[in-house]
Write a protein that holds these residues in place. Structure first.
Motif, PDB file in Angstrom:
ATOM      1  N   TYR A 312      24.471 -41.953  39.270  1.00 40.17           N
ATOM      2  CA  TYR A 312      24.437 -40.543  38.905  1.00 40.17           C
ATOM      3  C   TYR A 312      23.514 -40.331  37.705  1.00 40.17           C
ATOM      4  CZ  TYR A 312      28.879 -40.268  41.518  1.00 40.17           C
ATOM      5  OH  TYR A 312      29.853 -40.336  42.464  1.00 40.17           O
ATOM      6  N   TYR A 313      23.056 -39.086  37.564  1.00 39.35           N
ATOM      7  CA  TYR A 313      22.320 -38.716  36.350  1.00 39.35           C
ATOM      8  C   TYR A 313      22.883 -37.406  35.815  1.00 39.35           C
ATOM      9  CZ  TYR A 313      18.497 -37.171  33.296  1.00 39.35           C
ATOM     10  OH  TYR A 313      17.757 -36.717  32.220  1.00 39.35           O
ATOM     11  N   ALA A 314      23.715 -37.517  34.786  1.00 41.61           N
ATOM     12  CA  ALA A 314      24.219 -36.336  34.088  1.00 41.61           C
ATOM     13  C   ALA A 314      23.206 -35.979  33.016  1.00 41.61           C
ATOM     14  CB  ALA A 314      25.589 -36.627  33.488  1.00 41.61           C
ATOM     15  N   PHE A 315      22.441 -34.921  33.263  1.00 42.28           N
ATOM     16  CA  PHE A 315      21.306 -34.649  32.382  1.00 42.28           C
ATOM     17  C   PHE A 315      21.695 -33.748  31.223  1.00 42.28           C
ATOM     18  CE2 PHE A 315      21.058 -32.197  36.337  1.00 42.28           C
ATOM     19  CZ  PHE A 315      20.967 -30.877  35.918  1.00 42.28           C
ATOM     20  N   GLY A 316      20.891 -33.841  30.163  1.00 45.36           N
ATOM     21  CA  GLY A 316      21.202 -33.112  28.944  1.00 45.36           C
ATOM     22  C   GLY A 316      19.949 -32.759  28.165  1.00 45.36           C
ATOM     23  N   LYS A 317      20.036 -32.818  26.848  1.00 41.25           N
ATOM     24  CA  LYS A 317      18.957 -32.355  25.976  1.00 41.25           C
ATOM     25  C   LYS A 317      17.681 -33.173  26.088  1.00 41.25           C
ATOM     26  CE  LYS A 317      20.854 -29.649  22.146  1.00 41.25           C
ATOM     27  NZ  LYS A 317      19.836 -28.589  22.174  1.00 41.25           N
ATOM     28  N   GLU A 318      17.764 -34.345  26.710  1.00 39.10           N
ATOM     29  CA  GLU A 318      16.535 -35.137  26.881  1.00 39.10           C
ATOM     30  C   GLU A 318      15.522 -34.428  27.777  1.00 39.10           C
ATOM     31  OE1 GLU A 318      19.181 -36.133  30.287  1.00 39.10           O
ATOM     32  OE2 GLU A 318      19.467 -35.968  28.099  1.00 39.10           O
ATOM     33  N   LEU A 319      15.956 -33.409  28.531  1.00 36.84           N
ATOM     34  CA  LEU A 319      15.031 -32.644  29.370  1.00 36.84           C
ATOM     35  C   LEU A 319      14.145 -31.710  28.544  1.00 36.84           C
ATOM     36  CD1 LEU A 319      17.249 -31.470  32.388  1.00 36.84           C
ATOM     37  CD2 LEU A 319      15.770 -33.474  32.265  1.00 36.84           C
ATOM     38  N   CYS A 320      14.564 -31.407  27.314  1.00 33.96           N
ATOM     39  CA  CYS A 320      13.845 -30.415  26.506  1.00 33.96           C
ATOM     40  C   CYS A 320      12.404 -30.840  26.260  1.00 33.96           C
ATOM     41  CB  CYS A 320      14.559 -30.188  25.172  1.00 33.96           C
ATOM     42  SG  CYS A 320      16.171 -29.405  25.332  1.00 33.96           S
ATOM     43  N   ASN A 321      11.489 -29.903  26.518  1.00 33.62           N
ATOM     44  CA  ASN A 321      10.054 -30.183  26.334  1.00 33.62           C
ATOM     45  C   ASN A 321       9.375 -29.151  25.447  1.00 33.62           C
ATOM     46  OD1 ASN A 321       9.721 -27.898  27.972  1.00 33.62           O
ATOM     47  ND2 ASN A 321       9.467 -29.108  29.842  1.00 33.62           N
ATOM     48  N   GLY A 322      10.170 -28.258  24.855  1.00 30.96           N
ATOM     49  CA  GLY A 322       9.612 -27.260  23.948  1.00 30.96           C
ATOM     50  C   GLY A 322       9.051 -26.027  24.626  1.00 30.96           C
ATOM     51  N   ASN A 323       9.114 -25.966  25.972  1.00 28.66           N
ATOM     52  CA  ASN A 323       8.550 -24.806  26.660  1.00 28.66           C
ATOM     53  C   ASN A 323       9.388 -24.419  27.877  1.00 28.66           C
ATOM     54  OD1 ASN A 323       6.874 -22.703  27.341  1.00 28.66           O
ATOM     55  ND2 ASN A 323       4.999 -23.904  27.363  1.00 28.66           N
ATOM     56  N   SER A 324       9.122 -25.030  29.052  1.00 27.58           N
ATOM     57  CA  SER A 324       9.881 -24.654  30.248  1.00 27.58           C
ATOM     58  C   SER A 324      11.344 -25.087  30.147  1.00 27.58           C
ATOM     59  CB  SER A 324       9.242 -25.248  31.509  1.00 27.58           C
ATOM     60  OG  SER A 324       9.202 -26.654  31.441  1.00 27.58           O
ATOM     61  N   PHE A 326      13.079 -25.153  26.894  1.00 24.64           N
ATOM     62  CA  PHE A 326      13.001 -25.000  25.444  1.00 24.64           C
ATOM     63  C   PHE A 326      14.275 -25.504  24.775  1.00 24.64           C
ATOM     64  CE2 PHE A 326      13.452 -22.610  21.481  1.00 24.64           C
ATOM     65  CZ  PHE A 326      12.239 -22.925  20.877  1.00 24.64           C
ATOM     66  N   ASP A 327      15.416 -25.281  25.449  1.00 20.49           N
ATOM     67  CA  ASP A 327      16.689 -25.754  24.924  1.00 20.49           C
ATOM     68  C   ASP A 327      17.614 -26.009  26.094  1.00 20.49           C
ATOM     69  OD1 ASP A 327      18.597 -26.536  23.088  1.00 20.49           O
ATOM     70  OD2 ASP A 327      18.545 -24.678  21.921  1.00 20.49           O
ATOM     71  N   PHE A 328      18.736 -26.659  25.820  1.00 22.10           N
ATOM     72  CA  PHE A 328      19.693 -27.004  26.874  1.00 22.10           C
ATOM     73  C   PHE A 328      21.104 -26.732  26.377  1.00 22.10           C
ATOM     74  CE2 PHE A 328      22.522 -29.861  29.202  1.00 22.10           C
ATOM     75  CZ  PHE A 328      22.132 -29.613  30.511  1.00 22.10           C
ATOM     76  N   ASP A 329      21.902 -26.121  27.245  1.00 23.23           N
ATOM     77  CA  ASP A 329      23.293 -25.816  26.925  1.00 23.23           C
ATOM     78  C   ASP A 329      24.129 -27.077  27.137  1.00 23.23           C
ATOM     79  OD1 ASP A 329      25.875 -24.939  26.715  1.00 23.23           O
ATOM     80  OD2 ASP A 329      25.806 -23.613  28.454  1.00 23.23           O
ATOM     81  N   THR A 330      24.524 -27.704  26.046  1.00 22.76           N
ATOM     82  CA  THR A 330      25.207 -28.997  26.147  1.00 22.76           C
ATOM     83  C   THR A 330      26.629 -28.886  26.692  1.00 22.76           C
ATOM     84  OG1 THR A 330      25.824 -28.817  23.802  1.00 22.76           O
ATOM     85  CG2 THR A 330      23.857 -30.110  24.337  1.00 22.76           C
ATOM     86  N   THR A 331      27.167 -27.674  26.855  1.00 24.89           N
ATOM     87  CA  THR A 331      28.484 -27.551  27.484  1.00 24.89           C
ATOM     88  C   THR A 331      28.395 -27.675  29.003  1.00 24.89           C
ATOM     89  OG1 THR A 331      28.511 -25.140  27.840  1.00 24.89           O
ATOM     90  CG2 THR A 331      29.160 -25.943  25.651  1.00 24.89           C
ATOM     91  N   LYS A 332      27.198 -27.579  29.566  1.00 27.10           N
ATOM     92  CA  LYS A 332      27.040 -27.651  31.018  1.00 27.10           C
ATOM     93  C   LYS A 332      27.017 -29.117  31.473  1.00 27.10           C
ATOM     94  CE  LYS A 332      26.407 -23.224  32.013  1.00 27.10           C
ATOM     95  NZ  LYS A 332      26.826 -22.696  30.711  1.00 27.10           N
ATOM     96  N   SER A 334      26.058 -30.893  34.301  1.00 29.82           N
ATOM     97  CA  SER A 334      25.299 -30.911  35.555  1.00 29.82           C
ATOM     98  C   SER A 334      24.963 -32.363  35.891  1.00 29.82           C
ATOM     99  CB  SER A 334      24.005 -30.104  35.413  1.00 29.82           C
ATOM    100  OG  SER A 334      24.282 -28.773  35.036  1.00 29.82           O
ATOM    101  N   VAL A 335      25.201 -32.756  37.146  1.00 30.01           N
ATOM    102  CA  VAL A 335      25.040 -34.158  37.546  1.00 30.01           C
ATOM    103  C   VAL A 335      24.202 -34.239  38.818  1.00 30.01           C
ATOM    104  CG1 VAL A 335      26.232 -36.310  38.105  1.00 30.01           C
ATOM    105  CG2 VAL A 335      27.326 -34.653  36.574  1.00 30.01           C
ATOM    106  N   HIS A 336      23.133 -35.027  38.754  1.00 26.61           N
ATOM    107  CA  HIS A 336      22.291 -35.280  39.923  1.00 26.61           C
ATOM    108  C   HIS A 336      22.921 -36.409  40.743  1.00 26.61           C
ATOM    109  CE1 HIS A 336      18.611 -35.063  42.210  1.00 26.61           C
ATOM    110  NE2 HIS A 336      18.368 -36.345  42.041  1.00 26.61           N
ATOM    111  N   THR A 337      23.013 -36.207  42.061  1.00 27.64           N
ATOM    112  CA  THR A 337      23.777 -37.140  42.903  1.00 27.64           C
ATOM    113  C   THR A 337      22.950 -37.888  43.949  1.00 27.64           C
ATOM    114  OG1 THR A 337      24.279 -35.443  44.573  1.00 27.64           O
ATOM    115  CG2 THR A 337      25.784 -35.626  42.692  1.00 27.64           C
ATOM    116  N   LEU A 338      21.711 -37.525  44.163  1.00 27.52           N
ATOM    117  CA  LEU A 338      20.970 -38.056  45.311  1.00 27.52           C
ATOM    118  C   LEU A 338      20.786 -39.567  45.255  1.00 27.52           C
ATOM    119  CD1 LEU A 338      18.188 -35.383  46.020  1.00 27.52           C
ATOM    120  CD2 LEU A 338      20.437 -35.652  47.068  1.00 27.52           C
ATOM    121  N   ASP A 339      20.781 -40.133  44.048  1.00 31.98           N
ATOM    122  CA  ASP A 339      20.542 -41.579  43.945  1.00 31.98           C
ATOM    123  C   ASP A 339      21.702 -42.414  44.463  1.00 31.98           C
ATOM    124  OD1 ASP A 339      18.060 -41.092  42.912  1.00 31.98           O
ATOM    125  OD2 ASP A 339      18.643 -41.341  40.817  1.00 31.98           O
TER     126      ASP A 339
END
Length: 489
Positions: A312-324, A326-332, A334-339
């Motif tokens: 699994y990949y439970a994603f978080g603030k590491e996705l932040c890139n300063g634009n598209s 810009f920030d991430f809601d850490t209460t969410k 969200s888990v990627h399951t395809l792997d």
């Protein structure tokens, strides 16, 4: 208004609607008005199910309890307290869900033929409002995270380009955040909109807690200077389902907004919903910062534990890139399951059917567990354990699984023009190349795969059939089985 009265009305320990209902309950008034169940006496089965405490305050508007359509006393006080708690110039209690709030927001700023700049991954309520008022969308197509298959926020340069190319647009609408917790650079977008003489609107259906983040969560719409925001109190704020807030800034006339709200909102506002907003606002104003700090900590712990499971990949603030992103809601959560070889909707179904765990939604590649003020650590542990066991029992090769959640639309007509145009129904596969006249979406999250006025492509048809086969809950078209679609004749 006197200084003492001002202090009294802004005392966040108060809940005026709740207080008025409690006082009314003690008066033992004889009801010769609606609702017809007469404090539950006329419907004993309903009273047994919901309880006398509940049906006894399911009452009609009357002088002591004010009127939602034109509040002058306790509802007005409750709205002033909500505005104060959320940092808004004015707040409106909404009993038609955040759908009603979003539609009122759009209908306030748009009329027929107006352009409005918005991301395509908006909730259907935004596009429904365009069908109603005849405004024309100018889409800023979001980037897609190729690994996760989800749409991201609006880039600053994309918004700037849309504003430059459409200088007569009346507003820019922003998701704050998206369903997955991704935030655009709201402060920058607000400034760009205002510099161009446009208003900035925020769909904050999933951002109630931003107002009580204390700097550890993304910026709220009102703090960023947005002109209007739709806040879904029943999602993360703890109020009853279907209750919401509409917030406005100082540059929007509250009297006109009230007129717009009254075009579509019921004249029989539910006191159950309104009192839940009142009590929940009080709870958040007094304890929200502490509570949401704990929620964010729980979500961060869950992310670490789920990622330690592997696959699994439970994603978080590491996705932040300063634009598209810009920030991430850490209460969410969200888990990627395809792997692990399973679509998100398959994990969603297994959790519910085999582990008695109901999460918010599963889509093609991801699941979302919605964490808020009512969650406890032991439930987090149960979810993590279930996901680990699902991986052990069901892990398979993910070859052939689709990942893309968002498909750029080809817009051929405005939503209103297409929705009301002459149409015909065709078998799904025969609609390729035609212009759709209705909505198709997975719900949740309620972001249309197709909206009225968009051209139907082979990629979209493949996605619809794949989502149906995987068990996504598909809604929108006249044909409930989605074997046919309505297209422009």
């Amino acid at each position: 208004m006197s200084e003492n009265r001002t202090r009294f009305r802004l005392d966040q320990r108060r809940a005026p609607i709740y207080e008025a209902l409690e006082q009314f309950r003690q008066m033992r008034v004889v009801p010769f008005d609606v609702p017809g169940h007469k404090r539950g006496r006329g419907n004993p089965e309903l009273t047994a199910f919901l309880g006398q405490q509940c049906v006894g305050v399911d009452v009609n508007s009357m002088k002591p309890l004010d009127n939602l359509c034109h509040p002058v006393s306790v509802i007005r006080e409750a709205e002033e307290l909500a505005a104060d708690a959320f940092g808004a110039a004015h707040a409106f209690l909404m009993v038609g869900g955040t759908t009603s709030s979003v539609q009122s927001m759009v209908l306030t700023v748009c009329k027929r033929g107006d352009e409005i700049i918005l991301p395509r991954n908006v909730h259907r309520s935004v596009l429904n409002a365009l069908v109603l008022c005849g405004a024309v969308p100018v889409y800023v197509n979001p980037e897609v995270d190729k690994r996760l298959g989800i749409s991201l926020g609006m880039k600053r340069e994309q918004v700037a380009k849309a504003i430059k190319e459409h200088p007569n647009a009346v507003a820019v609408l922003v998701n704050n955040p998206t369903y997955y917790g991704i935030c655009s650079d709201l402060r920058a977008i607000v400034k760009m909109a205002h510099d161009a003489g446009m208003l900035c609107l925020a769909d904050e259906a999933h951002g109630t807690h931003f107002y009580f983040g204390g700097g550890s969560l993304p910026v709220s719409a009102m703090a960023a200077g947005a002109d209007m925001a739709s806040v879904s109190m029943h999602k993360s704020g703890g109020s009853l389902t279907q209750s919401s807030l509409l917030l406005i800034g100082p540059n929007v006339h509250p009297g006109y907004v009230r007129q717009i709200i009254n075009l579509t909102q019921t004249t029989s506002g539910s006191y159950l919903l309104m009192s839940s907003l009142d009590i929940s606002r009080r709870n958040l104003a007094l304890r929200g910062r502490q509570v949401f700090h704990q929620v964010a900590d729980m979500a961060e712990y869950a992310r670490e534990e789920i990622n330690a499971v592997g696959g699994y990949y439970a994603f978080g603030k590491e996705l932040c890139n300063g634009n598209s992103v810009f920030d991430f809601d850490t209460t969410k959560l969200s888990v990627h399951t395809l792997d692990i070889g399973l679509a998100g909707i398959e994990v969603y179904d297994i959790l519910r059917d085999e582990y008695d765990i109901q999460i918010e939604f599963g889509d093609i590649g991801n699941i979302l567990a919605y964490l808020s003020i009512g969650d406890r650590p032991q439930e987090i542990e149960r979810l993590v354990s279930a996901l680990a066991e699902i991986k052990r029992r069901y892990h398979t090769d993910g070859t052939g699984l689709l990942s893309q959640e968002y498909i750029d639309p080809v817009v051929a007509a405005s939503p209103q023009e297409a929705f009301y145009a002459p149409k015909k129904s065709l078998p799904l596969r025969e609609t390729e190349g035609m212009v759709c006249s209705e909505f198709v979406m997975c719900y949740p999250p309620g972001i249309p795969i197709l909206a009225p006025g968009e051209r139907i492509t082979k990629e979209i048809l493949n996605y619809i059939e794949y989502a149906k086969a995987k068990g996504c809950s598909m809604t929108g078209p006249e044909d409930p089985d989605i074997l046919h679609l309505n297209v422009l004749a």
